[in-house]
Design a protein around this motif. Structure first.
Motif, PDB file in Angstrom:
ATOM      1  N   VAL A   1      36.480  22.476  57.605  1.00 44.56           N
ATOM      2  CA  VAL A   1      36.343  23.402  58.719  1.00 44.56           C
ATOM      3  C   VAL A   1      37.027  22.808  59.948  1.00 44.56           C
ATOM      4  O   VAL A   1      37.131  21.592  60.098  1.00 44.56           O
ATOM      5  N   GLU A   2      37.499  23.692  60.818  1.00 40.12           N
ATOM      6  CA  GLU A   2      38.117  23.285  62.075  1.00 40.12           C
ATOM      7  C   GLU A   2      37.347  23.900  63.232  1.00 40.12           C
ATOM      8  O   GLU A   2      36.898  25.050  63.138  1.00 40.12           O
ATOM      9  N   ILE A   3      37.203  23.137  64.308  1.00 48.16           N
ATOM     10  CA  ILE A   3      36.383  23.552  65.447  1.00 48.16           C
ATOM     11  C   ILE A   3      37.207  23.401  66.725  1.00 48.16           C
ATOM     12  O   ILE A   3      37.898  22.396  66.912  1.00 48.16           O
ATOM     13  N   GLU A   4      37.118  24.405  67.605  1.00 49.88           N
ATOM     14  CA  GLU A   4      37.804  24.318  68.897  1.00 49.88           C
ATOM     15  C   GLU A   4      36.933  24.914  69.993  1.00 49.88           C
ATOM     16  O   GLU A   4      36.372  25.994  69.831  1.00 49.88           O
TER      17      GLU A   4
ATOM     18  N   ASN B   1      32.513  19.148  70.497  1.00 49.79           N
ATOM     19  CA  ASN B   1      31.765  17.980  70.016  1.00 49.79           C
ATOM     20  C   ASN B   1      30.300  18.318  69.733  1.00 49.79           C
ATOM     21  O   ASN B   1      29.704  17.809  68.784  1.00 49.79           O
ATOM     22  N   ARG B   2      29.688  19.173  70.578  1.00 51.75           N
ATOM     23  CA  ARG B   2      28.287  19.533  70.344  1.00 51.75           C
ATOM     24  C   ARG B   2      28.165  20.373  69.070  1.00 51.75           C
ATOM     25  O   ARG B   2      27.171  20.276  68.345  1.00 51.75           O
ATOM     26  N   MET B   3      29.149  21.208  68.795  1.00 51.73           N
ATOM     27  CA  MET B   3      29.137  21.972  67.542  1.00 51.73           C
ATOM     28  C   MET B   3      29.271  21.030  66.351  1.00 51.73           C
ATOM     29  O   MET B   3      28.570  21.178  65.333  1.00 51.73           O
ATOM     30  N   LYS B   4      30.141  20.038  66.468  1.00 55.50           N
ATOM     31  CA  LYS B   4      30.295  19.056  65.394  1.00 55.50           C
ATOM     32  C   LYS B   4      28.979  18.323  65.159  1.00 55.50           C
ATOM     33  O   LYS B   4      28.601  18.052  64.005  1.00 55.50           O
ATOM     34  N   ASP B   5      28.246  17.996  66.230  1.00 57.39           N
ATOM     35  CA  ASP B   5      26.948  17.338  66.077  1.00 57.39           C
ATOM     36  C   ASP B   5      25.994  18.179  65.231  1.00 57.39           C
ATOM     37  O   ASP B   5      25.284  17.658  64.361  1.00 57.39           O
ATOM     38  N   VAL B   6      25.965  19.483  65.490  1.00 55.36           N
ATOM     39  CA  VAL B   6      25.093  20.380  64.730  1.00 55.36           C
ATOM     40  C   VAL B   6      25.498  20.378  63.258  1.00 55.36           C
ATOM     41  O   VAL B   6      24.657  20.340  62.358  1.00 55.36           O
ATOM     42  N   PHE B   7      26.788  20.422  62.990  1.00 52.55           N
ATOM     43  CA  PHE B   7      27.273  20.428  61.611  1.00 52.55           C
ATOM     44  C   PHE B   7      26.851  19.155  60.883  1.00 52.55           C
ATOM     45  O   PHE B   7      26.341  19.194  59.760  1.00 52.55           O
ATOM     46  N   ILE B   8      27.074  17.996  61.515  1.00 47.75           N
ATOM     47  CA  ILE B   8      26.722  16.724  60.881  1.00 47.75           C
ATOM     48  C   ILE B   8      25.218  16.628  60.680  1.00 47.75           C
ATOM     49  O   ILE B   8      24.738  16.174  59.628  1.00 47.75           O
ATOM     50  N   ALA B   9      24.439  17.055  61.683  1.00 46.33           N
ATOM     51  CA  ALA B   9      22.976  16.991  61.586  1.00 46.33           C
ATOM     52  C   ALA B   9      22.446  17.828  60.433  1.00 46.33           C
ATOM     53  O   ALA B   9      21.370  17.547  59.900  1.00 46.33           O
ATOM     54  N   HIS B  10      23.175  18.862  60.006  1.00 44.19           N
ATOM     55  CA  HIS B  10      22.737  19.728  58.917  1.00 44.19           C
ATOM     56  C   HIS B  10      23.441  19.411  57.600  1.00 44.19           C
ATOM     57  O   HIS B  10      23.431  20.226  56.681  1.00 44.19           O
ATOM     58  N   GLY B  11      24.056  18.222  57.523  1.00 46.86           N
ATOM     59  CA  GLY B  11      24.530  17.745  56.234  1.00 46.86           C
ATOM     60  C   GLY B  11      25.985  17.974  55.917  1.00 46.86           C
ATOM     61  O   GLY B  11      26.413  17.682  54.795  1.00 46.86           O
ATOM     62  N   VAL B  12      26.786  18.472  56.859  1.00 45.25           N
ATOM     63  CA  VAL B  12      28.215  18.639  56.600  1.00 45.25           C
ATOM     64  C   VAL B  12      28.890  17.271  56.663  1.00 45.25           C
ATOM     65  O   VAL B  12      28.643  16.485  57.585  1.00 45.25           O
ATOM     66  N   ASN B  13      29.734  16.990  55.687  1.00 52.15           N
ATOM     67  CA  ASN B  13      30.462  15.717  55.660  1.00 52.15           C
ATOM     68  C   ASN B  13      31.372  15.620  56.882  1.00 52.15           C
ATOM     69  O   ASN B  13      32.211  16.488  57.117  1.00 52.15           O
ATOM     70  N   ALA B  14      31.200  14.553  57.668  1.00 57.46           N
ATOM     71  CA  ALA B  14      31.984  14.404  58.895  1.00 57.46           C
ATOM     72  C   ALA B  14      33.480  14.368  58.616  1.00 57.46           C
ATOM     73  O   ALA B  14      34.282  14.806  59.459  1.00 57.46           O
ATOM     74  N   ASN B  15      33.891  13.886  57.439  1.00 57.65           N
ATOM     75  CA  ASN B  15      35.315  13.804  57.106  1.00 57.65           C
ATOM     76  C   ASN B  15      35.934  15.175  56.862  1.00 57.65           C
ATOM     77  O   ASN B  15      37.163  15.303  56.853  1.00 57.65           O
ATOM     78  N   SER B  16      35.105  16.195  56.642  1.00 59.23           N
ATOM     79  CA  SER B  16      35.641  17.543  56.401  1.00 59.23           C
ATOM     80  C   SER B  16      35.681  18.370  57.686  1.00 59.23           C
ATOM     81  O   SER B  16      36.032  19.544  57.639  1.00 59.23           O
ATOM     82  N   ILE B  17      35.334  17.751  58.818  1.00 65.58           N
ATOM     83  CA  ILE B  17      35.319  18.461  60.106  1.00 65.58           C
ATOM     84  C   ILE B  17      36.510  18.006  60.935  1.00 65.58           C
ATOM     85  O   ILE B  17      36.686  16.815  61.193  1.00 65.58           O
ATOM     86  N   ILE B  18      37.325  18.948  61.349  1.00 60.94           N
ATOM     87  CA  ILE B  18      38.491  18.658  62.186  1.00 60.94           C
ATOM     88  C   ILE B  18      38.263  19.274  63.562  1.00 60.94           C
ATOM     89  O   ILE B  18      38.016  20.480  63.682  1.00 60.94           O
ATOM     90  N   ILE B  19      38.337  18.458  64.601  1.00 60.40           N
ATOM     91  CA  ILE B  19      38.222  18.959  65.972  1.00 60.40           C
ATOM     92  C   ILE B  19      39.624  19.264  66.491  1.00 60.40           C
ATOM     93  O   ILE B  19      40.458  18.366  66.617  1.00 60.40           O
TER      94      ILE B  19
END
Length: 593
Positions: free
Chosen positions: A314-317, A338-356
């Motif tokens: 997933v990509e976040i902007e 960054n706050r959206m990424k925090d929510v994703f990681i807190a709910h189990g999304v692999n940080a390596n699959s998140i692109i800011i």
């Protein structure tokens, strides 16, 4: 070429390998001599061969033999010219100014020119951004231009929000924005015996899993007849169509017929939208904030669960409208992502699959035609993209219709090989984690979970568990915690938040460092310098105040090598040595045998 700077002419000639060049000319003559000899030897067979036109005699028998050539003399002449130019220049250009105010207005301005290649100047500039570190366990006062601002709140994040509200609420502060980022350090080691369908730990986050808004996701990967069972009273039959896209559209229409309550919501995201760069979904914000709260937080959690179970990058902007300065909006857009990424990681999304994606701040709003200062809720958002999505995804949300995890079908939650089916349902059952606890740093602290009502949050709610855990952590020495919905961020007491303040105007504002707020960059930034205007002057000086200097230093090297060389040589033919003739005759006699 820069290495020739400061070298003597002889050193340059040596470096240019002139001697090697002359030597190579002489060696060329020796090589030519060798070639002549080899040519002579190669012709021997022709001189020894009997020929019919000569009565079967050879050229040697007739007295002819190959010529042997030698250099009688050789003259070598070589001339070379080397020209090397080295140019240097150093320039500082501009003006210097100084203002005094002692009842009379006076000003002076001077320009200094040291020589044909050098000048000195300075200008005055005020920095409109300040930076500081906020210590997570402190509750002290921040001083700005002599005015104190005391942030209150039970958690570090609440204290920073309170500080922002105070600064923006006081017009005399001239502060247009405050953006903060949580600590980026090694988090505490967290563990629990509670199952991860109840409590999910992704250090530094502890998340309690329960929702008050039932919803689920269906993926459609195959164009085939499928009966979608909601519960024992609701089934939605569908049939295959001309293609997968047409089929998915018909499924969307069928669900919308079945879910007609005012609180029902059915939507679909398509692979075409992903390929065209459209956002999958977005969450909205109030002006000037990056915190996710209320409906925005619920939507962020929903997207996090989708990203986790669909198992795609997933990509976040983050975006902003055009209220405030460009610098502030760039930082705000970055913080929102960054706050959206925090929510994703807190709910189990692999940080390596998140692109800011790098935030464009207010740029998208400007491209859409919004003028500077325009408030536009359409750009106060964080967008989520799933560019590699290949299946059609249906989101079904309802507070009126029961989504029963025991009765749904096809159930792709338990059978991920299914082409069509439900692949996620938000957990709505009550949390049952009594007797379990959170372990911090391998036994440094153990905190029992509590779901009792607290601060107007009802008993048993996931947010109640999170709030009680937050309060318990903040009561411990050596740790601090902040809560976002049902997620708790746990930090060490030595951690600090990074805080940026943005001024509305150019001002010499002074932040004062203390134990709570460590100032790393202040608003005002000026320097002074003293120079002599003439080489022979005794005390001719001026004071310039400013922070901007236009300085240029350059070095230029130019090298040109020209020359010619000449070789004069005389070749002479000499008789073959007697020993050579003897060997040749023996060779010829052998041919006749």
């Amino acid at each position: 070429m820069a290495k020739y700077d400061g070298m003597k002419p002889g050193e340059i000639l040596a470096d240019a390998s002139v001697a090697e060049f002359i030597s190579s000319l002489g060696l060329g003559i020796a090589a030519a001599q060798q070639a002549l000899d080899e040519n002579t030897i190669s012709q021997l067979g022709q001189f020894s061969l009997p020929r019919e036109g000569l009565g079967n005699r050879s050229l040697l028998e007739l007295g002819l033999m190959p010529a042997f050539y030698h250099y009688q003399y050789a003259d070598i002449s070589c001339s070379m010219q080397i020209r090397l130019e080295v140019g240097k220049s150093f320039e500082i250009g501009g003006q210097a100014s100084l203002d005094f105010n002692n009842g009379n207005n006076a000003s002076s301005q001077e320009s200094l020119n040291q020589n044909s290649e050098e000048s000195v100047s300075s200008t005055t500039s005020i920095n409109r951004t300040a930076e500081m570190k906020y210590h997570v366990t402190e509750t002290g006062t921040m001083s700005l231009n002599g005015t104190n601002y005391t942030a209150t709140g039970a958690t570090p994040a609440l204290r920073l929000k309170n500080l922002r509200d105070q600064l923006l609420g006081n017009t005399s502060s001239n502060i247009e924005g405050l953006v903060y980022e949580p600590p980026i350090t090694t988090p505490p080691v967290l563990s629990t015996l509670a199952t991860n369908d109840k409590v999910l730990i992704q250090s530094p986050f502890v998340t309690f899993l329960k929702t008050t808004v039932p919803y689920g996701f269906i993926w459609m990967k195959a164009n085939q007849d499928t009966d979608y069972i909601i519960n024992d009273t609701t089934t939605i039959p569908t049939v295959s169509a001309a293609d997968l896209g047409t089929y998915a559209t018909s499924v969307l229409a069928s669900f919308r017929v079945a879910f007609t309550h005012q609180d029902d919501f059915v939507s679909m995201f398509t692979p075409q939208m992903a390929q065209e760069g459209d956002e999958f979904n977005s969450v909205a914000y109030a002006t000037g904030v990056a915190e996710l709260e209320g409906d925005a937080l619920e939507e962020a959690v929903l997207l996090a669960n989708l990203a986790k179970y669909i198992n795609l990058p997933v990509e976040i902007e983050g975006f902003t409208d055009r209220v405030g300065s460009t610098a502030k909006n760039l930082e705000l857009g970055k913080s929102r992502a960054n706050r959206m990424k925090d929510v994703f990681i807190a709910h189990g999304v692999n940080a390596n699959s998140i692109i800011i994606r790098p935030s464009r701040g207010e740029a998208a709003a400007a491209e859409a035609g919004d003028n500077n200062g325009t408030a536009n809720a359409n750009y106060r958002k964080t967008s989520v993209y799933i560019p590699t999505l290949e299946s059609y995804v249906l989101k079904v949300q309802s507070t009126n219709t029961i989504l029963d995890s025991a009765e749904i079908a096809p159930n792709a939650i338990t059978d991920t090989n299914l082409q069509n089916g439900w692949f996620y349902l938000a957990p709505t059952e009550a949390l049952s984690i009594s007797g379990e606890e959170l372990n911090i740093d391998n036994g440094a602290a153990n905190i029992p979970y509590s779901g009792g009502s607290v601060n107007t949050i009802a008993s048993g709610h996931a947010n109640a568990y999170a709030e009680n855990l937050t309060l318990a952590v903040n009561a411990l020495p050596g740790y601090a915690a902040s809560r976002t919905g049902a997620t708790v961020r746990i930090m060490k007491a030595t951690d600090t938040y990074s805080v940026k303040l943005f001024s509305k105007v150019d001002q010499s504002a002074e932040l004062t460092s203390n134990e709570t707020y460590q100032v790393t960059k202040n608003f005002n930034s000026s320097t002074s310098s003293t120079t002599n205007s003439e080489e022979n002057s005794q005390s001719n000086s001026t004071v310039a105040i400013g922070v901007s200097v236009d300085a240029r230093y350059s070095r230029q090297f130019e090298m040109e090598v020209t020359g010619n060389s000449q070789i004069s040589a005389r070749l002479v033919s000499i008789p073959a040595p007697p020993e050579f003739l003897k060997v040749i005759k023996e060779y010829q006699n052998g041919l006749g045998e």
